[in-house]
Enzyme design. Sequence first.
Site, PDB file in Angstrom:
ATOM      1  N   LYS A 127       0.818  -1.219   0.000  1.00 14.81           N
ATOM      2  CA  LYS A 127       0.000   0.000   0.000  1.00 14.81           C
ATOM      3  C   LYS A 127       0.850   1.267   0.000  1.00 14.81           C
ATOM      4  CE  LYS A 127      -3.220  -2.880   0.049  1.00 14.81           C
ATOM      5  NZ  LYS A 127      -2.338  -4.044   0.235  1.00 14.81           N
ATOM      6  N   GLU A 448      -7.576  -8.979   2.210  1.00 12.49           N
ATOM      7  CA  GLU A 448      -7.138  -9.968   1.234  1.00 12.49           C
ATOM      8  C   GLU A 448      -7.380 -11.382   1.760  1.00 12.49           C
ATOM      9  OE1 GLU A 448      -3.538  -7.350  -0.795  1.00 12.49           O
ATOM     10  OE2 GLU A 448      -3.048  -9.010   0.549  1.00 12.49           O
ATOM     11  N   SER A 474      -4.408 -11.280  -2.408  1.00 11.09           N
ATOM     12  CA  SER A 474      -3.001 -10.894  -2.441  1.00 11.09           C
ATOM     13  C   SER A 474      -2.462 -11.069  -3.843  1.00 11.09           C
ATOM     14  CB  SER A 474      -2.214 -11.774  -1.466  1.00 11.09           C
ATOM     15  OG  SER A 474      -0.834 -11.722  -1.738  1.00 11.09           O
TER      16      SER A 474
END
Length: 564
Positions: A127, A448, A474
């Site tokens: 991120k 995820e 993921s």
Amino acid sequence: MEKDLRIKSQVFSEGSLKAPNRAMLRAVGVTDEDFKKPMIGIASTWSEVTPCNIHIDDLAIYAKEGAKEAGSVPLIFNTITVSDGISMGTQGMRYSLPSRDVIADSIETVVGAESLDGLVAIGACDKNIPGCMIAIANAEVPAVFLYGGTIAPGNHNGKDIDIVSVFEGVGKHNNGDIDDEELRSIECKACPGAGSCGGMYTANTMASAVEAMGMSLPGSSSNPAESQEKAADCRDAGEAVYHLLEKRIFPKDIMTKEAFENAITVVMALGGSTNAVLHLLSIAHAIEVDVTIDDFNRIQAKTPHLADLKPSGQYVMQDLHRVGGVQAVMKLLYEAGYLHGDCITVTGKTIAENMAEAPSLEEGQNVIMPFENPKRADGPLIVLKGNLAPSGAVAKVSGVKVKRHSGPARVFNTEKEATQAVRENKINDGDVLVIRHVGPKGGPGMPEMLSVSSLLVGKGLGEKVALLTDGRFSGGTHGLVVGHIAPEAQVGGPIAFLQEGDTVTIDSDKKEITVEVAEAVLEKRRKEWVAPPLYKKGILGKYAHNVSCSSKGAVTDFLADRKV
């Protein structure tokens, strides 16, 4: 006379009323001569909570040295990171996607509040990269993104392994295929040092996309974390921002529609993460470029998948670096007519000019397949639509032989319940495992599902059971999986009305995802449905109340009257 390169920091040298501002800066080492120079922020995501970022404090210092030698006043500041790999499968994973916005907002805040003239944003974990890029778009000063680099692969019994090997090892252990000692050995060897997860997972995918977009220096995305090339990369990034100021090149000049198309093309060729769809949409939203989820299918249809990279292939990012890196792949694509060559980049040159200086792929290499023998004739990331996902869903079909899967829905409202069912062998060949209420609002945070997807792969069910969710996967996920189903269950998307046993069909050739339930029956279920209450506490509460649909990038500053 020396050219004034300052954009914002000139307020610190104008008039007696600015003396207090200058006084504060003198305390951190700024001199009279420095007040004539541009001030460059070095945004560092250094942290000890993840190997992805453990080395970034050193990289920030290298970038500072480069910016200072070029003639600017560099100032390091920090922002957060969280580790997706550590939080995976826990309630902590709900914080992963919101951390993207915390990173973006915090960097923009410092650049704006401190009136900085330019920015080097350094990120590594998943991120960090879109967070830095959203900040760059919103800060509106000349900027370069600098990638922290990939981790080296681990080695177990003579084979390269990585973090996904551990997740899949858990599935093998649960299936009785390996014992406690074998699983511990894999765990201890998977992550040998600093850097982001080694396959073409989300961090390496997004770093490659940013380089293709022209927002990082050539080579940045594939230079390994612990290498001399990465140290030089950092110094060059600091210097590059100074030259962007000289030429008055801003992020909006670089991040055009054509630049995003280049990024999507490279992601398709490399077999990148499904998260690229979410993050590129969010970056485009920030820079106000009209990129939609449908652009991905348009580019997917004409871009071959060339890279034999994990999770569905054999190699890792360090192997790609060894044979020429992302620049060599871009050169291959450019010469074949797949990339826009006239896009300006942070070098001050166009893609075409950069490609003239880029290396070619090493002779005899096996990491990147030739056009005449691709891994797949078109891209591996596809957007599916249908009565189960009217706004779209995202699947990664690289390495998946099954083109069409139809089976009974096995419906769970939490990842924990679904994982338990898989562990207890209650999910059978042909089933469609559905995990809902884990979207941007419903999670909240769109966690995820790597743990449960890896468990399925480890148990040999990766292509025998379809896994559907309004959450995410993921970049390390592979198998028959579909995520980002939109609208999500929390807001009354059709996935909310699925019932146990409904027949669900995924057709990757037709790019469709449907449930065989009459519209009248779905409408009856819709009228009887009651939305769960939104989460209200802390950052997750703020996120749940502000986040948009995943088909729009799950952005938190979405306004209905904006163009994108």
